[in-house]
Scaffold this motif. Structure first.
Motif, PDB file in Angstrom:
ATOM      1  N   ALA A 364       0.743  -1.167   0.096  1.00 51.87           N
ATOM      2  CA  ALA A 364       0.019   0.019   0.018  1.00 51.87           C
ATOM      3  C   ALA A 364       0.832   1.120   0.059  1.00 51.87           C
ATOM      4  O   ALA A 364       1.753   1.287   0.748  1.00 51.87           O
ATOM      5  CB  ALA A 364      -0.944   0.101   1.221  1.00 51.87           C
ATOM      6  N   GLY A 365       0.625   2.143  -0.965  1.00 55.25           N
ATOM      7  CA  GLY A 365       1.445   3.445  -0.988  1.00 55.25           C
ATOM      8  C   GLY A 365       2.715   3.427  -1.484  1.00 55.25           C
ATOM      9  O   GLY A 365       3.533   4.474  -1.448  1.00 55.25           O
ATOM     10  N   GLU A 366       3.132   1.980  -1.670  1.00 62.52           N
ATOM     11  CA  GLU A 366       4.752   1.879  -2.209  1.00 62.52           C
ATOM     12  C   GLU A 366       4.972   2.592  -3.573  1.00 62.52           C
ATOM     13  O   GLU A 366       4.231   2.673  -4.492  1.00 62.52           O
ATOM     14  CB  GLU A 366       4.909   0.584  -2.112  1.00 62.52           C
ATOM     15  N   LEU A 367       6.036   3.285  -3.748  1.00 65.67           N
ATOM     16  CA  LEU A 367       6.656   3.988  -4.754  1.00 65.67           C
ATOM     17  C   LEU A 367       7.817   3.191  -5.554  1.00 65.67           C
ATOM     18  O   LEU A 367       8.689   2.693  -4.927  1.00 65.67           O
ATOM     19  CB  LEU A 367       6.944   5.368  -4.467  1.00 65.67           C
ATOM     20  N   PRO A 368       7.762   3.146  -6.776  1.00 66.93           N
ATOM     21  CA  PRO A 368       8.947   2.546  -7.298  1.00 66.93           C
ATOM     22  C   PRO A 368      10.076   3.357  -7.473  1.00 66.93           C
ATOM     23  O   PRO A 368      11.300   2.981  -7.814  1.00 66.93           O
ATOM     24  CB  PRO A 368       8.424   2.323  -8.945  1.00 66.93           C
ATOM     25  N   VAL A 369      10.076   4.686  -7.188  1.00 68.44           N
ATOM     26  CA  VAL A 369      11.111   5.519  -7.274  1.00 68.44           C
ATOM     27  C   VAL A 369      11.017   6.438  -6.043  1.00 68.44           C
ATOM     28  O   VAL A 369      10.118   7.034  -5.637  1.00 68.44           O
ATOM     29  CB  VAL A 369      11.021   6.561  -8.283  1.00 68.44           C
ATOM     30  N   GLU A 370      12.323   6.494  -5.385  1.00 68.36           N
ATOM     31  CA  GLU A 370      12.605   7.312  -3.998  1.00 68.36           C
ATOM     32  C   GLU A 370      12.845   8.794  -4.441  1.00 68.36           C
ATOM     33  O   GLU A 370      13.608   8.917  -4.949  1.00 68.36           O
ATOM     34  CB  GLU A 370      13.359   6.449  -2.987  1.00 68.36           C
ATOM     35  N   VAL A 371      12.028   9.639  -3.745  1.00 68.14           N
ATOM     36  CA  VAL A 371      12.423  10.893  -4.079  1.00 68.14           C
ATOM     37  C   VAL A 371      12.727  11.592  -2.598  1.00 68.14           C
ATOM     38  O   VAL A 371      12.408  11.258  -1.665  1.00 68.14           O
ATOM     39  CB  VAL A 371      11.256  11.885  -4.490  1.00 68.14           C
ATOM     40  N   ASP A 372      13.250  13.063  -2.599  1.00 68.77           N
ATOM     41  CA  ASP A 372      13.270  13.782  -1.528  1.00 68.77           C
ATOM     42  C   ASP A 372      12.194  13.871  -0.631  1.00 68.77           C
ATOM     43  O   ASP A 372      11.316  14.733  -1.306  1.00 68.77           O
ATOM     44  CB  ASP A 372      14.288  15.172  -2.098  1.00 68.77           C
ATOM     45  N   LYS A 373      11.978  13.575   0.492  1.00 67.51           N
ATOM     46  CA  LYS A 373      10.792  13.837   1.322  1.00 67.51           C
ATOM     47  C   LYS A 373      10.457  15.057   1.488  1.00 67.51           C
ATOM     48  O   LYS A 373       9.433  15.402   1.706  1.00 67.51           O
ATOM     49  CB  LYS A 373      11.262  13.104   2.571  1.00 67.51           C
ATOM     50  N   ARG A 374      11.594  16.099   1.448  1.00 69.92           N
ATOM     51  CA  ARG A 374      11.068  17.420   1.648  1.00 69.92           C
ATOM     52  C   ARG A 374      10.272  18.200   0.614  1.00 69.92           C
ATOM     53  O   ARG A 374       9.661  19.001   0.785  1.00 69.92           O
ATOM     54  CB  ARG A 374      12.589  18.453   1.650  1.00 69.92           C
ATOM     55  N   LYS A 375      10.196  17.395  -0.771  1.00 69.98           N
ATOM     56  CA  LYS A 375       9.405  17.919  -1.576  1.00 69.98           C
ATOM     57  C   LYS A 375       8.080  17.254  -1.649  1.00 69.98           C
ATOM     58  O   LYS A 375       7.229  17.730  -2.320  1.00 69.98           O
ATOM     59  CB  LYS A 375      10.021  17.463  -2.978  1.00 69.98           C
ATOM     60  N   LEU A 376       7.554  16.615  -0.630  1.00 65.09           N
ATOM     61  CA  LEU A 376       6.462  15.873  -0.481  1.00 65.09           C
ATOM     62  C   LEU A 376       5.439  16.904   0.912  1.00 65.09           C
ATOM     63  O   LEU A 376       4.472  16.342   1.254  1.00 65.09           O
ATOM     64  CB  LEU A 376       6.490  14.540  -0.120  1.00 65.09           C
ATOM     65  N   THR A 377       5.993  17.808   1.289  1.00 62.27           N
ATOM     66  CA  THR A 377       5.401  18.741   2.208  1.00 62.27           C
ATOM     67  C   THR A 377       3.876  19.204   1.789  1.00 62.27           C
ATOM     68  O   THR A 377       3.030  19.038   2.622  1.00 62.27           O
ATOM     69  CB  THR A 377       6.095  19.715   2.607  1.00 62.27           C
ATOM     70  N   LYS A 378       3.861  19.608   0.781  1.00 60.74           N
ATOM     71  CA  LYS A 378       2.446  20.197   0.135  1.00 60.74           C
ATOM     72  C   LYS A 378       2.032  19.361  -0.940  1.00 60.74           C
ATOM     73  O   LYS A 378       0.714  19.603  -1.381  1.00 60.74           O
ATOM     74  CB  LYS A 378       2.804  21.683  -0.356  1.00 60.74           C
TER      75      LYS A 378
END
Length: 476
Positions: A364-378
């Motif tokens: 559930a919610g898993e992504l194939p590519v990991e990104v910078d978590k700071r870009k997911l705040t909004k």
């Protein structure tokens, strides 16, 4: 943050930067499943109105802060999902009860039950696991609640033997299980007849008023319907083939394949609202009118970025927007590409970036590519697989309740196209080139520990299982 495991009665404070969370409910026994729901509660522990009850028959709260996203299949098994926009929850709501219910059997038959909170980047925040249930048919797993301006999660684990209807009534919902009132159609008007001077005056026929909307919420599930499709009856022989709405003839390069398949998807979502809702709900979109645009250019610094499509859904005065980046065939997303779209989405105050490819997520919610978590705040990052798109098309055609033959034909044409190998939207194809050698090594007892070919075959086996789960769910 690391995943925190809760015991019954325990509570934790959620991080301040969380704007939205996914609620995931899982279970062990797959003979039947759990339906997730949520109740928005005031200070008195009751709903303010029936609109505060979010479940399969009422998939969004009136303010859009809580949404029912339905059932999903993953490597870890089936699960139900809810989406909560913490920043959009009205001040009058003190808590959100996170609930599960069953139509048959009881929670004691489901083995280990789990409630998991997942952030917008797919990372788990907290988990509550219980095996205490017995004869209950409805279950409050926990509550997301507000204290002194902070959001918290409490693990509850309390059951009801009266099912979803009984639980909802205890929280103040007006439940009515009477059959819904059907809206009557206008009667066919008779041809006017000649009248004599002695006949009474003719009055214009009027359409009878529509019956008043039924009071109360109906918790019984609707009966699935199958879309009627047009029949081609006048061909002189079986060699005559009807014209295809989405043709695979002339598909050339991978770039052309990607553009054509993405355009076919977006245009079909535009034409078939039930399909648009089924697909967009997987990425947390609200229910509303859908519009899709392809290859929209955006400026980022001194360069331009062009997502494959933009999805816009209007609900009341609010406009939800997602940027879609699609890959077909063996194409994969890159971190840089997705982070560029996240920057654009944040700048334009959009809601989500969607990656679409043949990667089928394991959990559930898993992504194939990991990104910078700071870009997911909004901005949220969501992933869709083409196998899930195909699954939703089959489900809507078989069980979605389409009663418009033209919409049914358009969706069936899209399904025919997307199932063709040239579309690049592959389901599981084969076990890969190492399957035979690894299979024979297992049979002979000569397989070496750590053989990298075995890992590739294991991944293929998992992909096969996931695709079969989706296919069987639609067929059965």
């Amino acid at each position: 943050m690391e995943d925190q495991f809760l015991s019954k009665g325990q509570n934790i404070e959620l991080p301040d930067e969380l704007d939205q969370i996914d609620i995931v409910i899982t279970w062990d026994n797959t003979e039947f499943g759990v339906d997730a729901s949520a109740l928005l509660l005031g200070a008195d522990g009751k709903v303010r109105s029936d609109a505060d009850f979010v479940f399969y028959n009422q998939q969004e709260s009136a303010d859009g802060s809580v949404r029912y996203l339905g059932r999903r299949e993953a490597e870890s098994g089936p699960h139900e999902r809810l989406l909560v926009h913490l920043a959009a929850v009205p001040e009058q709501v003190d808590a959100i009860a996170l609930v599960g219910s069953v139509d048959s059997g009881s929670f004691g038959d489901l083995g280990k039950l789990a409630l998991q909170l997942v952030d917008s980047g797919g990372s788990p925040i907290a988990e509550y696991v219980t095996a205490d249930a017995s004869t209950e048919t409805a279950f409050v797993f926990g509550q997301v609640y507000r204290r002194n301006g902070k959001w918290k999660l409490r693990a509850i684990g309390q059951g009801w033997a009266s099912g979803l209807a009984g639980l909802a009534e205890d929280f103040g919902v007006d439940v009515s299980e009477d059959a819904p009132v059907e809206e009557s159609s206008s009667p066919e008007l008779e041809t006017p007849q000649p009248i004599s001077e002695s006949d009474p005056p003719v009055t214009e026929p009027t359409t009878p008023p529509k019956p008043a909307r039924q009071r109360g919420v109906r918790t019984a599930k609707p009966v699935p319907k199958k879309a009627p499709l047009p029949e081609f009856k006048h061909a002189e022989s079986e060699t005559w083939q009807p014209a295809r709405l989405f043709s695979v003839i002339g598909v050339g390069t991978g770039e052309e394949q990607e553009r054509r398949t993405t355009s076919a998807l977006v245009s079909t979502m535009q034409a078939v609202p039930l399909f648009a809702r089924a697909v967009s709900s997987r990425v947390g979109a609200p229910a509303g009118s859908f519009e899709g645009y392809v290859e929209v250019p955006y400026v980022k610094g001194e360069s331009r970025v062009i997502p494959d499509a933009v999805w816009r859904i209007a609900r009341g005065s609010r406009l939800w927007t997602g940027l879609l980046e699609a890959k077909t065939g063996a194409g994969t997303h890159t971190r840089e590409q997705l982070e560029n779209y996240l920057d654009v989405a944040k700048k334009n105050k959009y809601d989500v970036v969607i990656s679409l490819s043949n990667d089928l997520p394991a959990g559930a919610g898993e992504l194939p590519v990991e990104v910078d978590k700071r870009k997911l705040t909004k901005v949220a990052l969501r992933h869709l697989s083409w196998a899930e798109v195909i699954h939703e098309a089959r489900m809507v055609l078989s069980h979605g309740g389409i009663d418009n033959p033209l919409q049914g034909w358009i969706l069936s044409e899209f399904l025919r196209y997307i199932e063709h190998p040239k579309s690049g939207a592959a389901e599981f194809v084969d076990m890969g080139r190492h399957w035979v050698s690894i299979r024979d090594s297992v049979s002979a007892g000569t397989l070496r520990p750590g053989d990298p070919k075995a890992a590739a075959v294991a991944q293929s086996w998992i992909a096969l299982a996931r695709n079969l789960a989706l296919r069987f769910t639609a067929d059965l």
